[in-house]
Design a protein around this motif. Structure first.
Motif, PDB file in Angstrom:
ATOM      1  N   LEU A 179     -21.278 -22.944 -60.049  1.00  0.00           N
ATOM      2  CA  LEU A 179     -22.619 -22.680 -59.538  1.00  0.00           C
ATOM      3  C   LEU A 179     -22.523 -22.086 -58.144  1.00  0.00           C
ATOM      4  N   ARG A 180     -23.164 -20.942 -57.962  1.00  0.00           N
ATOM      5  CA  ARG A 180     -23.186 -20.268 -56.667  1.00  0.00           C
ATOM      6  C   ARG A 180     -24.620 -19.936 -56.300  1.00  0.00           C
ATOM      7  N   LEU A 181     -24.808 -19.484 -55.065  1.00  0.00           N
ATOM      8  CA  LEU A 181     -26.155 -19.273 -54.559  1.00  0.00           C
ATOM      9  C   LEU A 181     -26.400 -17.820 -54.176  1.00  0.00           C
ATOM     10  N   GLN A 182     -27.599 -17.377 -54.508  1.00  0.00           N
ATOM     11  CA  GLN A 182     -28.114 -16.104 -54.021  1.00  0.00           C
ATOM     12  C   GLN A 182     -29.423 -16.395 -53.313  1.00  0.00           C
ATOM     13  N   MET A 183     -29.591 -15.857 -52.115  1.00  0.00           N
ATOM     14  CA  MET A 183     -30.881 -15.975 -51.433  1.00  0.00           C
ATOM     15  C   MET A 183     -31.673 -14.701 -51.650  1.00  0.00           C
ATOM     16  N   ARG A 184     -32.919 -14.856 -52.119  1.00  0.00           N
ATOM     17  CA  ARG A 184     -33.831 -13.726 -52.281  1.00  0.00           C
ATOM     18  C   ARG A 184     -34.775 -13.731 -51.089  1.00  0.00           C
ATOM     19  N   LEU A 185     -34.461 -12.921 -50.107  1.00  0.00           N
ATOM     20  CA  LEU A 185     -35.133 -12.954 -48.813  1.00  0.00           C
ATOM     21  C   LEU A 185     -36.272 -11.936 -48.779  1.00  0.00           C
ATOM     22  N   GLU A 186     -37.466 -12.427 -48.481  1.00  0.00           N
ATOM     23  CA  GLU A 186     -38.631 -11.551 -48.417  1.00  0.00           C
ATOM     24  C   GLU A 186     -38.599 -10.704 -47.142  1.00  0.00           C
ATOM     25  N   THR A 187     -38.767  -9.417 -47.311  1.00  0.00           N
ATOM     26  CA  THR A 187     -38.577  -8.481 -46.202  1.00  0.00           C
ATOM     27  C   THR A 187     -39.538  -8.719 -45.045  1.00  0.00           C
ATOM     28  N   HIS A 188     -40.783  -9.087 -45.323  1.00  0.00           N
ATOM     29  CA  HIS A 188     -41.784  -9.205 -44.263  1.00  0.00           C
ATOM     30  C   HIS A 188     -41.893 -10.619 -43.697  1.00  0.00           C
ATOM     31  N   PHE A 189     -41.038 -11.533 -44.171  1.00  0.00           N
ATOM     32  CA  PHE A 189     -41.079 -12.911 -43.685  1.00  0.00           C
ATOM     33  C   PHE A 189     -40.130 -13.047 -42.495  1.00  0.00           C
ATOM     34  N   VAL A 190     -40.281 -12.126 -41.547  1.00  0.00           N
ATOM     35  CA  VAL A 190     -39.316 -12.019 -40.456  1.00  0.00           C
ATOM     36  C   VAL A 190     -39.325 -13.249 -39.556  1.00  0.00           C
ATOM     37  N   GLU A 191     -40.454 -13.952 -39.501  1.00  0.00           N
ATOM     38  CA  GLU A 191     -40.534 -15.133 -38.638  1.00  0.00           C
ATOM     39  C   GLU A 191     -39.599 -16.246 -39.094  1.00  0.00           C
ATOM     40  N   SER A 192     -39.101 -16.153 -40.323  1.00  0.00           N
ATOM     41  CA  SER A 192     -38.212 -17.192 -40.857  1.00  0.00           C
ATOM     42  C   SER A 192     -36.752 -16.753 -40.880  1.00  0.00           C
ATOM     43  N   PHE A 193     -36.438 -15.557 -40.374  1.00  0.00           N
ATOM     44  CA  PHE A 193     -35.083 -15.027 -40.529  1.00  0.00           C
ATOM     45  C   PHE A 193     -34.036 -15.879 -39.809  1.00  0.00           C
ATOM     46  N   ASP A 194     -34.363 -16.431 -38.659  1.00  0.00           N
ATOM     47  CA  ASP A 194     -33.390 -17.283 -37.975  1.00  0.00           C
ATOM     48  C   ASP A 194     -33.059 -18.507 -38.830  1.00  0.00           C
ATOM     49  N   ARG A 195     -34.081 -19.109 -39.402  1.00  0.00           N
ATOM     50  CA  ARG A 195     -33.862 -20.263 -40.275  1.00  0.00           C
ATOM     51  C   ARG A 195     -33.085 -19.863 -41.516  1.00  0.00           C
TER      52      ARG A 195
END
Length: 386
Positions: free
Chosen positions: A127-143
């Motif tokens: 089992l491995r992980l992929q993060m699907r990161l929303e482009t406009h959710f920039v306020e959460s990028f540090d987290r």
């Protein structure tokens, strides 16, 4: 104690094609010499284990009902069992990190990541992980970056699910109320959040350039999702995203191929005969020779079924069709130790009924991950055939 076996009598899909020679493994890897006792598998096919680069079918196990999140580890064990029953020996769990909240929000994502960290080491399926990161959710990028580091996430794909056309027109997006309820917000607050993220869109490209550079520098593979055309694919490629997941048009898929990037299509799309969202048919991309790998997307039974469907449609022969779900995806992510039945590689393989194609057993790193029906008798009886 490690299992040592030699499989005989089956049709074996090796890198050079089909043959009927013995296949041996010991210590979790394939061997070039007979090992342990022999198991007669006349009437069965042995194929490389499926490598699934993108699947979110795990959500129903982690959250069978809204808010039912207390048994996450048990849910992850159930995920592994379903994967194995469908011939998947390596699975990238595609978890959203999105402003949409609920099952797609950071809180749930961190729950999933932590569960995999606790449970995965004791399971045969990788089992491995992929993060699907929303482009406009920039306020959460540090987290998001903190989670990527903490949980060792090696594959990040960028999505954009904001309904920009509607928001630009000041119109309410369709299905707003249902989506808001899933997020735990009231509809007006949900709409206000979408509008705020949309209105800040002018700052997003530069921020994306920066986070992509960080990911590439850290050795993390990145990809784009749902590219609409050549221009959009090329933008993502310049950022280092050399994987195109589910391009929506032939133009976008061709752009990826022209640049030497990998193209992943959805296996359910092949089985259905069309995209559920009305985009390009995966069959057409395969027929054009532009598809490097098929992924489960939202339905774990689909990769094996899609491979068979490619043969039925005359798109590929059975060996090349199976490579789209095994060797192909392994190569996309540089997993050189799997995807082929070859000495020295991980003993990840599927035993399928010759006539029906039904998966009868799955071994992951030489361990039984799934076994059902009459094939179990073959293993219990050793070298005696039925």
């Amino acid at each position: 104690m490690a299992i040592e076996l030699t499989l005989t009598g089956a049709r074996i899909l090796r890198p050079q094609g089909w043959d009927s020679g013995p296949l041996a493994f010991a210590g979790g890897v394939f061997s070039d010499a007979a090992q342990g006792r022999a198991v007669d598998l006349h009437g069965y096919d042995v194929l490389p284990g499926i490598v699934d680069l993108h699947g979110d079918g795990f959500e129903r196990h982690m959250a069978p009902r809204r808010g039912a999140l207390r048994e996450t580890d048990a849910g992850m064990v159930a995920v592994a069992a379903e994967l194995a029953a469908n011939g998947i020996t390596t699975a990238f769990l595609a978890q959203f990190w999105s402003w949409e909240g609920g099952l797609r929000g950071p809180d749930f994502a961190e729950t999933v990541f932590a569960s995999v960290a606790r449970v995965a080491p004791g399971l045969p399926v990788d089992l491995r992980l992929q993060m699907r990161l929303e482009t406009h959710f920039v306020e959460s990028f540090d987290r998001a970056m903190a989670a990527i580091r903490e949980f060792g996430i090696g594959y990040v794909v960028f999505n954009d699910h904001l309904p920009h056309d509607r928001l630009a027109q000041g119109r309410r997006p369709p299905r707003l109320t249902g989506q808001a309820l899933k997020s735990g917000r009231n509809p007006e607050d949900h709409l206000a959040l979408m509008q705020r993220l949309h209105d800040a869109g002018g700052t997003v490209p530069k921020i994306l350039d920066g986070i992509c550079a960080q990911l590439v520098d850290a050795g993390i593979r990145i990809g784009s999702h749902d590219d609409t055309d050549r221009a959009r694919r090329n933008v993502w490629r310049r950022r280092g995203a050399d994987i195109a997941e589910f391009p929506e048009t032939m133009d976008a898929a061709q752009a990826a191929r022209d640049a030497g990037d990998a193209v992943i299509m959805g296996a359910p799309n092949v089985v259905r005969g069309a995209s559920h969202a009305g985009k390009i048919a995966a069959r057409d991309v395969i027929a054009a020779g532009l598809c490097d790998a098929l992924a489960s997307d939202y339905h774990y039974p689909s990769p094996s079924r899609a491979a068979r469907r490619c043969v039925e449609l005359g798109l590929l022969d059975d060996a090349d069709a199976w490579r789209l779900v095994s060797d192909g995806p392994a190569r996309v992510l540089g997993l050189t130790d799997r995807g082929r039945l070859q000495p020295g590689l991980r003993a990840d393989f599927v035993i399928a009924e010759r006539e029906t194609g039904r998966i009868a057993a799955t071994f992951a790193q030489g361990q039984v991950a799934f076994m059902s029906g009459r094939v179990a008798d073959r293993f219990l009886m050793g070298d005696k055939s039925l």
